[in-house]
Write an enzyme that holds these catalytic residues in place. Structure first.
Site, mmCIF file in Angstrom:
data_model
loop_
_atom_site.group_PDB
_atom_site.id
_atom_site.type_symbol
_atom_site.label_atom_id
_atom_site.label_comp_id
_atom_site.label_asym_id
_atom_site.label_seq_id
_atom_site.Cartn_x
_atom_site.Cartn_y
_atom_site.Cartn_z
ATOM 1 N N ASN A 242 0.790 -1.230 0.000
ATOM 2 C CA ASN A 242 0.000 0.000 0.000
ATOM 3 C C ASN A 242 0.825 1.284 0.000
ATOM 4 O O ASN A 242 0.336 2.331 -0.438
ATOM 5 C CB ASN A 242 -0.988 -0.007 1.174
ATOM 6 C CG ASN A 242 -2.140 -0.970 0.932
ATOM 7 O OD1 ASN A 242 -2.262 -1.517 -0.164
ATOM 8 N ND2 ASN A 242 -2.970 -1.190 1.926
ATOM 9 N N SER B 262 -7.000 3.746 3.990
ATOM 10 C CA SER B 262 -6.094 2.639 3.633
ATOM 11 C C SER B 262 -5.174 2.294 4.802
ATOM 12 O O SER B 262 -4.722 3.172 5.536
ATOM 13 C CB SER B 262 -5.227 3.035 2.433
ATOM 14 O OG SER B 262 -6.018 3.559 1.393
ATOM 15 N N HIS C 110 -4.354 2.516 14.913
ATOM 16 C CA HIS C 110 -5.358 1.555 14.448
ATOM 17 C C HIS C 110 -4.713 0.179 14.346
ATOM 18 O O HIS C 110 -4.542 -0.375 13.264
ATOM 19 C CB HIS C 110 -5.858 2.020 13.078
ATOM 20 C CG HIS C 110 -7.070 1.271 12.591
ATOM 21 N ND1 HIS C 110 -8.136 0.937 13.392
ATOM 22 C CD2 HIS C 110 -7.386 0.816 11.345
ATOM 23 C CE1 HIS C 110 -9.040 0.302 12.673
ATOM 24 N NE2 HIS C 110 -8.612 0.209 11.426
HETATM 25 N N1 APR Z 1 -5.362 4.316 -7.157
HETATM 26 C C1 APR Z 1 -6.677 4.108 -6.919
HETATM 27 N N2 APR Z 1 -7.187 2.944 -6.514
HETATM 28 C C2 APR Z 1 -6.352 1.920 -6.352
HETATM 29 C C3 APR Z 1 -4.955 2.048 -6.567
HETATM 30 C C4 APR Z 1 -4.472 3.310 -7.001
HETATM 31 N N3 APR Z 1 -3.168 3.536 -7.233
HETATM 32 N N4 APR Z 1 -4.380 0.856 -6.307
HETATM 33 C C5 APR Z 1 -5.384 0.018 -5.933
HETATM 34 N N5 APR Z 1 -6.568 0.645 -5.962
HETATM 35 C C6 APR Z 1 -7.919 0.143 -5.701
HETATM 36 C C7 APR Z 1 -8.086 -1.336 -6.080
HETATM 37 O O1 APR Z 1 -8.130 -1.505 -7.502
HETATM 38 C C8 APR Z 1 -9.404 -1.656 -5.398
HETATM 39 O O2 APR Z 1 -10.513 -1.468 -6.249
HETATM 40 O O3 APR Z 1 -8.294 0.184 -4.346
HETATM 41 C C9 APR Z 1 -9.459 -0.650 -4.239
HETATM 42 C C10 APR Z 1 -9.498 -1.287 -2.866
HETATM 43 O O4 APR Z 1 -10.681 -1.968 -2.768
HETATM 44 P P1 APR Z 1 -10.804 -3.396 -2.033
HETATM 45 O O5 APR Z 1 -9.744 -4.308 -2.535
HETATM 46 O O6 APR Z 1 -12.225 -3.844 -2.131
HETATM 47 O O7 APR Z 1 -10.440 -3.037 -0.495
HETATM 48 P P2 APR Z 1 -11.372 -2.351 0.606
HETATM 49 O O8 APR Z 1 -12.019 -3.398 1.422
HETATM 50 O O9 APR Z 1 -12.197 -1.294 -0.007
HETATM 51 O O10 APR Z 1 -10.235 -1.699 1.540
HETATM 52 C C11 APR Z 1 -9.400 -0.667 1.073
HETATM 53 O O11 APR Z 1 -9.051 0.265 3.262
HETATM 54 O O12 APR Z 1 -9.637 -0.466 5.388
HETATM 55 C C12 APR Z 1 -8.626 -0.400 4.428
HETATM 56 O O13 APR Z 1 -7.319 -2.361 4.891
HETATM 57 C C13 APR Z 1 -8.198 -1.766 3.964
HETATM 58 O O14 APR Z 1 -6.201 -0.976 2.883
HETATM 59 C C14 APR Z 1 -7.521 -1.421 2.660
HETATM 60 C C15 APR Z 1 -8.387 -0.272 2.126
#
Ligand code: APR
Length: 313
Positions: free
Chosen positions: A98, A122, A178
Protein backbone atom coordinates in the site's frame (compact mmCIF):
# COMPACT_ATOMS: atom_id res chain seq x y z
CA UNK A 1 -25.36 27.13 -5.09
CA UNK A 2 -23.23 24.36 -6.54
CA UNK A 3 -23.57 20.86 -5.17
CA UNK A 4 -20.59 19.63 -3.15
CA UNK A 5 -18.23 17.15 -4.78
CA UNK A 6 -16.92 13.99 -3.11
CA UNK A 7 -14.02 12.06 -4.57
CA UNK A 8 -13.61 8.40 -3.66
CA UNK A 9 -10.11 7.13 -4.46
CA UNK A 10 -10.48 3.36 -4.59
CA UNK A 11 -13.77 1.95 -5.81
CA UNK A 12 -13.63 -1.44 -4.12
CA UNK A 13 -15.68 -2.68 -1.19
CA UNK A 14 -15.37 0.42 0.99
CA UNK A 15 -15.37 2.82 -1.98
CA UNK A 16 -18.60 1.33 -3.35
CA UNK A 17 -20.31 1.48 0.03
CA UNK A 18 -19.10 5.06 0.53
CA UNK A 19 -20.61 6.02 -2.81
CA UNK A 20 -23.86 4.35 -1.91
CA UNK A 21 -24.19 6.17 1.42
CA UNK A 22 -23.05 9.49 -0.04
CA UNK A 23 -25.64 9.31 -2.80
CA UNK A 24 -28.48 8.08 -0.62
CA UNK A 25 -27.83 10.91 1.86
CA UNK A 26 -27.55 13.45 -0.95
CA UNK A 27 -24.17 14.69 0.22
CA UNK A 28 -23.24 15.86 -3.27
CA UNK A 29 -21.93 14.66 -6.61
CA UNK A 30 -19.66 11.63 -6.38
CA UNK A 31 -16.60 10.70 -8.42
CA UNK A 32 -15.52 7.07 -8.07
CA UNK A 33 -11.88 6.67 -9.05
CA UNK A 34 -9.82 3.50 -9.48
CA UNK A 35 -6.91 2.19 -11.57
CA UNK A 36 -7.35 1.92 -15.38
CA UNK A 37 -7.93 -1.84 -15.18
CA UNK A 38 -11.01 -1.10 -13.03
CA UNK A 39 -12.34 1.86 -15.01
CA UNK A 40 -15.30 0.03 -16.54
CA UNK A 41 -16.12 -1.44 -13.14
CA UNK A 42 -16.17 2.11 -11.75
CA UNK A 43 -18.36 3.26 -14.58
CA UNK A 44 -20.75 0.38 -14.00
CA UNK A 45 -20.99 1.10 -10.26
CA UNK A 46 -21.52 4.78 -11.02
CA UNK A 47 -24.34 4.08 -13.46
CA UNK A 48 -25.97 1.64 -11.05
CA UNK A 49 -25.84 4.26 -8.27
CA UNK A 50 -27.19 7.01 -10.51
CA UNK A 51 -30.11 4.76 -11.39
CA UNK A 52 -30.75 4.34 -7.67
CA UNK A 53 -31.15 8.12 -7.37
CA UNK A 54 -34.35 7.82 -9.39
CA UNK A 55 -35.74 5.61 -6.63
CA UNK A 56 -34.51 7.47 -3.59
CA UNK A 57 -35.35 10.87 -5.08
CA UNK A 58 -31.88 12.30 -4.78
CA UNK A 59 -30.32 14.82 -7.15
CA UNK A 60 -26.71 13.82 -7.62
CA UNK A 61 -24.40 12.65 -10.34
CA UNK A 62 -22.00 9.74 -9.99
CA UNK A 63 -19.05 9.40 -12.32
CA UNK A 64 -16.71 6.41 -12.59
CA UNK A 65 -13.23 7.19 -13.86
CA UNK A 66 -9.55 6.32 -13.87
CA UNK A 67 -8.51 9.89 -14.70
CA UNK A 68 -7.42 11.68 -11.57
CA UNK A 69 -8.13 15.06 -13.15
CA UNK A 70 -11.84 14.21 -12.83
CA UNK A 71 -11.35 14.64 -9.08
CA UNK A 72 -10.22 18.26 -9.43
CA UNK A 73 -12.34 20.61 -7.33
CA UNK A 74 -13.46 17.93 -4.85
CA UNK A 75 -14.47 19.28 -1.45
CA UNK A 76 -13.75 15.94 0.22
CA UNK A 77 -11.55 13.02 -0.80
CA UNK A 78 -11.80 9.63 0.87
CA UNK A 79 -8.83 7.38 0.13
CA UNK A 80 -9.36 3.62 0.23
CA UNK A 81 -6.86 2.76 -2.50
CA UNK A 82 -4.81 -0.32 -1.70
CA UNK A 83 -5.25 -3.92 -0.69
CA UNK A 84 -7.25 -5.10 2.31
CA UNK A 85 -6.14 -7.77 4.79
CA UNK A 86 -6.44 -11.49 4.23
CA UNK A 87 -6.90 -13.89 7.14
CA UNK A 88 -3.75 -14.10 9.25
CA UNK A 89 -2.40 -10.74 8.10
CA UNK A 90 -1.92 -7.73 10.33
CA UNK A 91 -2.59 -4.22 9.04
CA UNK A 92 1.14 -3.58 9.14
CA UNK A 93 1.70 -6.48 6.71
CA UNK A 94 0.06 -4.31 4.03
CA UNK A 95 2.70 -1.59 4.11
CA UNK A 96 4.84 -3.00 1.26
CA UNK A 97 1.87 -3.07 -1.14
CA UNK A 98 0.00 0.00 0.00
CA UNK A 99 2.89 2.44 0.46
CA UNK A 100 3.64 2.86 -3.28
CA UNK A 101 -0.10 3.13 -3.94
CA UNK A 102 -0.52 5.89 -1.34
CA UNK A 103 2.52 7.72 -2.69
CA UNK A 104 1.08 7.59 -6.19
CA UNK A 105 -2.31 8.80 -4.95
CA UNK A 106 -0.65 11.56 -2.89
CA UNK A 107 1.20 12.94 -5.94
CA UNK A 108 -2.12 13.23 -7.72
CA UNK A 109 -3.87 14.77 -4.73
CA UNK A 110 -1.13 17.39 -4.55
CA UNK A 111 -1.56 18.12 -8.23
CA UNK A 112 -5.33 18.07 -8.62
CA UNK A 113 -6.99 18.47 -5.20
CA UNK A 114 -4.72 20.46 -2.88
CA UNK A 115 -7.71 22.22 -1.31
CA UNK A 116 -9.75 19.15 -0.39
CA UNK A 117 -10.44 17.78 3.09
CA UNK A 118 -8.74 14.38 2.85
CA UNK A 119 -9.78 11.32 4.86
CA UNK A 120 -7.44 8.33 4.57
CA UNK A 121 -8.80 4.84 5.23
CA UNK A 122 -6.09 2.64 3.63
CA UNK A 123 -4.03 0.53 6.02
CA UNK A 124 -1.75 0.54 7.90
CA UNK A 125 -3.79 3.64 8.61
CA UNK A 126 -1.60 5.84 10.77
CA UNK A 127 1.47 5.37 8.57
CA UNK A 128 -0.45 5.81 5.32
CA UNK A 129 -2.06 9.07 6.42
CA UNK A 130 1.36 10.28 7.64
CA UNK A 131 2.84 9.62 4.21
CA UNK A 132 -0.06 11.21 2.37
CA UNK A 133 0.34 14.37 4.42
CA UNK A 134 4.12 14.39 3.89
CA UNK A 135 3.89 14.02 0.11
CA UNK A 136 0.99 16.42 -0.42
CA UNK A 137 2.13 19.05 2.09
CA UNK A 138 -1.51 19.73 2.91
CA UNK A 139 -1.91 21.32 6.38
CA UNK A 140 -2.84 18.96 9.19
CA UNK A 141 -6.29 20.51 9.56
CA UNK A 142 -7.24 18.93 6.23
CA UNK A 143 -5.60 15.48 6.34
CA UNK A 144 -7.03 12.97 8.80
CA UNK A 145 -7.22 9.22 9.13
CA UNK A 146 -10.38 7.25 9.84
CA UNK A 147 -9.91 4.62 12.55
CA UNK A 148 -11.03 5.82 15.97
CA UNK A 149 -14.67 6.26 14.99
CA UNK A 150 -14.78 2.72 13.63
CA UNK A 151 -13.01 1.23 16.64
CA UNK A 152 -15.33 3.23 18.92
CA UNK A 153 -18.35 1.94 17.00
CA UNK A 154 -17.13 -1.61 17.58
CA UNK A 155 -16.64 -0.93 21.27
CA UNK A 156 -20.12 0.65 21.46
CA UNK A 157 -21.70 -2.44 19.96
CA UNK A 158 -20.01 -4.81 22.38
CA UNK A 159 -20.90 -2.60 25.37
CA UNK A 160 -24.52 -2.28 24.31
CA UNK A 161 -24.83 -6.03 23.84
CA UNK A 162 -23.29 -6.76 27.24
CA UNK A 163 -25.57 -4.24 28.96
CA UNK A 164 -28.62 -4.94 26.81
CA UNK A 165 -29.14 -1.21 26.27
CA UNK A 166 -29.73 0.71 23.08
CA UNK A 167 -26.56 1.37 21.13
CA UNK A 168 -27.86 4.92 20.69
CA UNK A 169 -27.15 5.62 24.33
CA UNK A 170 -23.64 4.20 24.39
CA UNK A 171 -20.77 6.68 24.05
CA UNK A 172 -17.38 5.08 23.53
CA UNK A 173 -13.92 6.41 22.85
CA UNK A 174 -10.97 4.54 21.35
CA UNK A 175 -7.70 6.41 20.93
CA UNK A 176 -4.20 5.59 19.70
CA UNK A 177 -3.11 3.78 16.56
CA UNK A 178 -5.36 1.55 14.45
CA UNK A 179 -3.67 -1.64 15.55
CA UNK A 180 -4.03 -4.38 18.11
CA UNK A 181 -2.74 -2.08 20.85
CA UNK A 182 -5.28 0.68 20.25
CA UNK A 183 -6.52 2.27 23.48
CA UNK A 184 -10.20 1.88 24.41
CA UNK A 185 -10.49 4.62 27.02
CA UNK A 186 -13.05 3.21 29.42
CA UNK A 187 -13.00 6.28 31.65
CA UNK A 188 -14.69 8.14 28.75
CA UNK A 189 -17.18 5.38 27.91
CA UNK A 190 -20.70 5.75 29.25
CA UNK A 191 -24.35 4.98 28.77
CA UNK A 192 -25.65 8.50 28.43
CA UNK A 193 -23.21 9.73 31.03
CA UNK A 194 -23.32 6.72 33.37
CA UNK A 195 -19.76 5.32 33.38
CA UNK A 196 -19.56 1.79 31.98
CA UNK A 197 -17.01 0.99 34.67
CA UNK A 198 -19.85 1.27 37.19
CA UNK A 199 -22.15 -0.97 35.13
CA UNK A 200 -19.91 -3.84 33.96
CA UNK A 201 -17.49 -5.97 35.99
CA UNK A 202 -13.79 -5.65 35.21
CA UNK A 203 -13.50 -9.15 33.78
CA UNK A 204 -16.25 -8.54 31.23
CA UNK A 205 -14.82 -5.12 30.40
CA UNK A 206 -11.40 -6.66 29.76
CA UNK A 207 -12.97 -9.18 27.39
CA UNK A 208 -14.82 -6.36 25.57
CA UNK A 209 -11.62 -4.32 25.25
CA UNK A 210 -9.86 -7.35 23.81
CA UNK A 211 -12.60 -8.07 21.32
CA UNK A 212 -12.57 -4.42 20.23
CA UNK A 213 -8.83 -4.53 19.64
CA UNK A 214 -9.25 -7.62 17.48
CA UNK A 215 -12.53 -6.36 15.98
CA UNK A 216 -11.18 -5.92 12.46
CA UNK A 217 -9.42 -9.29 12.49
CA UNK A 218 -12.59 -11.04 13.64
CA UNK A 219 -14.34 -9.87 10.49
CA UNK A 220 -11.36 -10.68 8.24
CA UNK A 221 -11.49 -14.24 9.58
CA UNK A 222 -15.19 -14.52 8.84
CA UNK A 223 -15.22 -12.88 5.39
CA UNK A 224 -11.71 -13.52 4.05
CA UNK A 225 -11.37 -9.76 3.48
CA UNK A 226 -11.70 -6.70 5.66
CA UNK A 227 -14.83 -4.97 6.87
CA UNK A 228 -16.50 -2.36 4.70
CA UNK A 229 -19.94 -1.33 5.93
CA UNK A 230 -18.88 0.15 9.28
CA UNK A 231 -15.62 1.62 7.88
CA UNK A 232 -17.63 3.39 5.17
CA UNK A 233 -20.19 4.68 7.67
CA UNK A 234 -17.39 6.00 9.90
CA UNK A 235 -15.53 7.76 7.08
CA UNK A 236 -18.77 9.27 5.82
CA UNK A 237 -19.57 10.60 9.29
CA UNK A 238 -16.27 12.47 9.20
CA UNK A 239 -16.98 13.80 5.71
CA UNK A 240 -20.44 14.95 6.81
CA UNK A 241 -18.98 16.69 9.87
CA UNK A 242 -16.79 18.71 7.51
CA UNK A 243 -19.38 19.36 4.80
CA UNK A 244 -22.07 20.36 7.30
CA UNK A 245 -19.72 22.26 9.65
CA UNK A 246 -21.10 20.01 12.38
CA UNK A 247 -18.30 20.59 14.95
CA UNK A 248 -18.44 16.92 15.95
CA UNK A 249 -16.08 15.67 18.63
CA UNK A 250 -14.75 12.38 17.29
CA UNK A 251 -11.56 10.37 17.57
CA UNK A 252 -9.49 10.71 14.39
CA UNK A 253 -5.93 9.96 13.37
CA UNK A 254 -4.44 13.45 13.55
CA UNK A 255 -0.97 14.87 12.99
CA UNK A 256 0.44 15.73 16.40
CA UNK A 257 2.84 18.54 17.06
CA UNK A 258 3.39 18.24 20.77
CA UNK A 259 -0.18 17.30 21.76
CA UNK A 260 -0.30 14.32 24.12
CA UNK A 261 3.51 14.53 24.17
CA UNK A 262 3.99 13.31 20.57
CA UNK A 263 5.57 15.06 17.65
CA UNK A 264 5.57 14.41 13.91
CA UNK A 265 3.24 11.43 14.32
CA UNK A 266 -0.33 10.57 13.34
CA UNK A 267 -2.25 9.10 16.25
CA UNK A 268 -5.92 8.73 17.10
CA UNK A 269 -6.98 11.54 19.43
CA UNK A 270 -10.26 13.36 20.00
CA UNK A 271 -10.73 16.28 17.64
CA UNK A 272 -13.48 18.64 16.62
CA UNK A 273 -14.31 18.43 12.93
CA UNK A 274 -16.19 21.27 11.27
CA UNK A 275 -16.04 23.33 8.12
CA UNK A 276 -12.41 24.19 8.84
CA UNK A 277 -11.46 20.51 9.01
CA UNK A 278 -9.77 19.63 12.28
CA UNK A 279 -10.66 22.76 14.20
CA UNK A 280 -9.38 21.66 17.59
CA UNK A 281 -7.37 18.82 19.09
CA UNK A 282 -8.98 18.05 22.43
CA UNK A 283 -6.47 17.45 25.17
CA UNK A 284 -8.13 14.84 27.41
CA UNK A 285 -6.78 14.18 30.85
CA UNK A 286 -5.74 10.49 30.89
CA UNK A 287 -4.88 8.21 33.77
CA UNK A 288 -1.30 6.94 34.16
CA UNK A 289 -2.37 3.53 32.86
CA UNK A 290 -4.07 5.06 29.82
CA UNK A 291 -0.94 7.11 29.10
CA UNK A 292 1.20 3.96 29.25
CA UNK A 293 -1.17 2.22 26.83
CA UNK A 294 -1.10 5.22 24.50
CA UNK A 295 2.70 5.23 24.57
CA UNK A 296 2.76 1.54 23.58
CA UNK A 297 0.36 2.19 20.73
CA UNK A 298 2.35 5.25 19.60
CA UNK A 299 5.55 3.18 19.60
CA UNK A 300 3.91 0.62 17.28
CA UNK A 301 2.81 3.38 14.90
CA UNK A 302 6.26 4.97 15.04
CA UNK A 303 7.94 1.70 14.03
CA UNK A 304 5.81 1.51 10.87
CA UNK A 305 6.40 5.20 10.13
CA UNK A 306 10.15 4.61 10.54
CA UNK A 307 9.91 1.79 8.00
CA UNK A 308 8.04 4.13 5.64
CA UNK A 309 10.76 6.76 6.09
CA UNK A 310 13.47 4.21 5.28
CA UNK A 311 11.66 3.11 2.13
CA UNK A 312 12.70 5.30 -0.76
CA UNK A 313 9.89 6.60 -2.90
N1 APR B 1 -5.36 4.32 -7.16
C1 APR B 1 -6.68 4.11 -6.92
N2 APR B 1 -7.19 2.94 -6.51
C2 APR B 1 -6.35 1.92 -6.35
C3 APR B 1 -4.96 2.05 -6.57
C4 APR B 1 -4.47 3.31 -7.00
N3 APR B 1 -3.17 3.54 -7.23
N4 APR B 1 -4.38 0.86 -6.31
C5 APR B 1 -5.38 0.02 -5.93
N5 APR B 1 -6.57 0.64 -5.96
C6 APR B 1 -7.92 0.14 -5.70
C7 APR B 1 -8.09 -1.34 -6.08
O1 APR B 1 -8.13 -1.51 -7.50
C8 APR B 1 -9.40 -1.66 -5.40
O2 APR B 1 -10.51 -1.47 -6.25
O3 APR B 1 -8.29 0.18 -4.35
C9 APR B 1 -9.46 -0.65 -4.24
C10 APR B 1 -9.50 -1.29 -2.87
O4 APR B 1 -10.68 -1.97 -2.77
P1 APR B 1 -10.80 -3.40 -2.03
O5 APR B 1 -9.74 -4.31 -2.54
O6 APR B 1 -12.22 -3.84 -2.13
O7 APR B 1 -10.44 -3.04 -0.50
P2 APR B 1 -11.37 -2.35 0.61
O8 APR B 1 -12.02 -3.40 1.42
O9 APR B 1 -12.20 -1.29 -0.01
O10 APR B 1 -10.23 -1.70 1.54
C11 APR B 1 -9.40 -0.67 1.07
O11 APR B 1 -9.05 0.27 3.26
O12 APR B 1 -9.64 -0.47 5.39
C12 APR B 1 -8.63 -0.40 4.43
O13 APR B 1 -7.32 -2.36 4.89
C13 APR B 1 -8.20 -1.77 3.96
O14 APR B 1 -6.20 -0.98 2.88
C14 APR B 1 -7.52 -1.42 2.66
C15 APR B 1 -8.39 -0.27 2.13
Amino acid sequence: MERRKLGLVGAGNIGGELANIAVSRALGDVVLFDIPAKETLCQGKALDLEQATALNRVTATVKGTSKFEDLAGCDVLIITAGVPRKPGQSRDDLVGTNLPIIRDVAQNVRKYCPDAFVIVVSNPLDAMVYELKRVTGIPRERVVGMAGLLDSARLSLFLSRELKVSIRDVKAMVLGGHGDDMVPVLSYCSVNGVPVTSLIAKEQLDAIVNRTRMGGGEIVKLMGTSAYYAPAAAALAMAEAFLGDQKRLVPAATYLQGEYGYNDLYLGVPVIIGGGGVELIVDLPLSDEERVQLAKSAASVQSVVDLVKRTAG
